[in-house]
Design a protein around this motif. Structure first.
Motif, PDB file in Angstrom:
ATOM      1  N   SER A 141     -30.367  19.054  12.741  1.00  0.00           N
ATOM      2  CA  SER A 141     -30.860  19.185  11.367  1.00  0.00           C
ATOM      3  C   SER A 141     -32.096  18.318  11.217  1.00  0.00           C
ATOM      4  O   SER A 141     -32.385  17.459  12.044  1.00  0.00           O
ATOM      5  CB  SER A 141     -29.776  18.760  10.360  1.00  0.00           C
TER       6      SER A 141
ATOM      7  N   GLN B  16     -24.077  21.224   4.575  1.00  0.00           N
ATOM      8  CA  GLN B  16     -24.412  22.251   5.559  1.00  0.00           C
ATOM      9  C   GLN B  16     -24.630  21.634   6.930  1.00  0.00           C
ATOM     10  O   GLN B  16     -24.181  22.172   7.957  1.00  0.00           O
ATOM     11  CB  GLN B  16     -25.674  23.001   5.118  1.00  0.00           C
TER      12      GLN B  16
ATOM     13  N   TYR C 294     -21.384  20.682   8.636  1.00  0.00           N
ATOM     14  CA  TYR C 294     -20.735  21.908   9.105  1.00  0.00           C
ATOM     15  C   TYR C 294     -21.377  22.397  10.399  1.00  0.00           C
ATOM     16  O   TYR C 294     -20.690  22.764  11.360  1.00  0.00           O
ATOM     17  CB  TYR C 294     -20.846  22.954   8.011  1.00  0.00           C
ATOM     18  N   ASP C 295     -22.693  22.358  10.458  1.00  0.00           N
ATOM     19  CA  ASP C 295     -23.410  22.809  11.652  1.00  0.00           C
ATOM     20  C   ASP C 295     -23.068  21.941  12.861  1.00  0.00           C
ATOM     21  O   ASP C 295     -22.957  22.442  13.990  1.00  0.00           O
ATOM     22  CB  ASP C 295     -24.915  22.784  11.406  1.00  0.00           C
TER      23      ASP C 295
END
Length: 334
Positions: free
Chosen positions: A81, A98, A101-102
């Motif tokens: 990220s 997010q 989660y990734d």
């Protein structure tokens, strides 16, 4: 394919707005020897944590576990990220949800490909996941879903107590509705599996009752007589040393005194309160039943102290040690 001894353990960074980056930085600054590890996370957030804590560490960005190099005071990170440097500490953020989660999904994929030896997870925030449009109640359900695992359970342990849960992140009413003989038996079997992987050849498994006094022979509910007891009897017929149902107000004390190796708890708080009462610094969360080893810290994102440098990395350290131990005896044919 490289052996488990040749591949690193992957640490997922958790919610970047929480204490995950800080406890990872503290882990790498600690002189205690650890197995080879890499981080699935965010380069910028790790560097921010290092600056915050004024630690003598460097961050090395790699593209894959095969690029891992063991270097003193260096964090190998697969950066997944690109979060803003001013991401607020301790606040719910969809970007952070997010990203967390990734990191988990990347860890699952690498574990299924056997490119990492185990997966250790820093804490996530369920509300941040929801803000990002991700509707899972926790790590356990994500791991099971994306690995295609049907039979799984959450186990928490520290030096004094081991507990495995029949039901996990649901309301108390729903937990009771989910109880079946098959589910009880599966959890007992998973408890047996987990204990043998930890080196206990003949584990003694205590099953906690659902109701006060384990139902008092039906006076306080029928579930213990109709669901819990038959599952225990079936496990015994399979050669598993299971007993109960034991009253929930005493069984954890008996286990702590050494009478049992693990307690099967019926619902989330029944099992987690006694473990966490003993302290979260050295507690470890293990997902049993997955086709790979996963352990986790026994605490949350601690938004109230994120960015202060106060968070302890002790639980993360123990989680990595337990992951390495479990990986050595994990059935590689699964």
């Amino acid at each position: 394919m490289p052996s488990l001894e040749e591949v690193p353990i992957a640490i997922t960074m958790g919610d970047p707005a929480g204490v995950g980056p800080e406890i990872i930085a503290k882990l790498y600054a600690d002189p205690t020897p650890l197995p080879s590890t890499l981080v699935l996370g965010d380069e910028g957030m790790l560097k921010r944590a290092i600056r915050l804590l004024a630690l003598p560490l460097t961050v090395r960005v790699i593209d894959s576990p095969e690029d891992f190099q063991s270097t003193s005071r260096t964090i190998n990170v697969i950066s997944l990220s690109h979060l803003p440097d001013d991401l607020p500490f301790g606040q719910l953020d969809a970007q952070a949800g997010q990203a967390a989660y990734d990191y988990i999904l990347a860890g699952i994929n690498l574990a299924l490909q056997k490119r990492i030896g185990a997966m250790v997870t820093a804490p996530i925030n369920k509300e941040a996941l929801k803000l990002a449009g991700i509707h899972y109640p926790g790590h356990t359900e994500i791991l099971a879903d994306f690995s295609g695992t049907k039979d799984f359970a959450m186990m928490l342990m520290n030096e004094e107590l081991r507990v495995i849960l029949v039901t996990i992140h649901v309301s108390l009413r729903e937990a009771i509705e989910q109880l079946t003989v098959a589910r009880e038996l599966t959890t007992i079997r998973l408890a047996y599996q987990a204990m043998t992987q930890l080196g206990i050849a003949h584990p003694r498994i205590a099953v906690a009752g659902l109701n006060p006094h384990a139902g008092e022979h039906g006076l306080f509910g029928s579930e213990d007589e109709m669901i819990v007891k038959p599952a225990i009897q079936q496990a015994q017929a399979e050669g598993i040393e299971a007993s109960g149902p034991w009253p929930g107000d005493t069984v954890f004390m008996l286990a702590r005194q050494g009478r049992f190796d693990i307690v099967v708890a019926q619902y989330h708080d029944q099992g987690l309160i006694p473990v966490k009462y003993l302290g979260v610094d050295e507690g470890v969360n293990i997902t049993v039943g997955l086709p790979f080893v996963r352990t986790s810290v026994d605490h949350g994102t601690a938004f109230d102290i994120a960015g202060t440098g106060k968070a302890s990395h002790a639980s993360l350290q123990v989680a990595i040690e337990q992951a390495a131990l479990l990986a050595k005896s994990f059935p590689t044919s699964r």
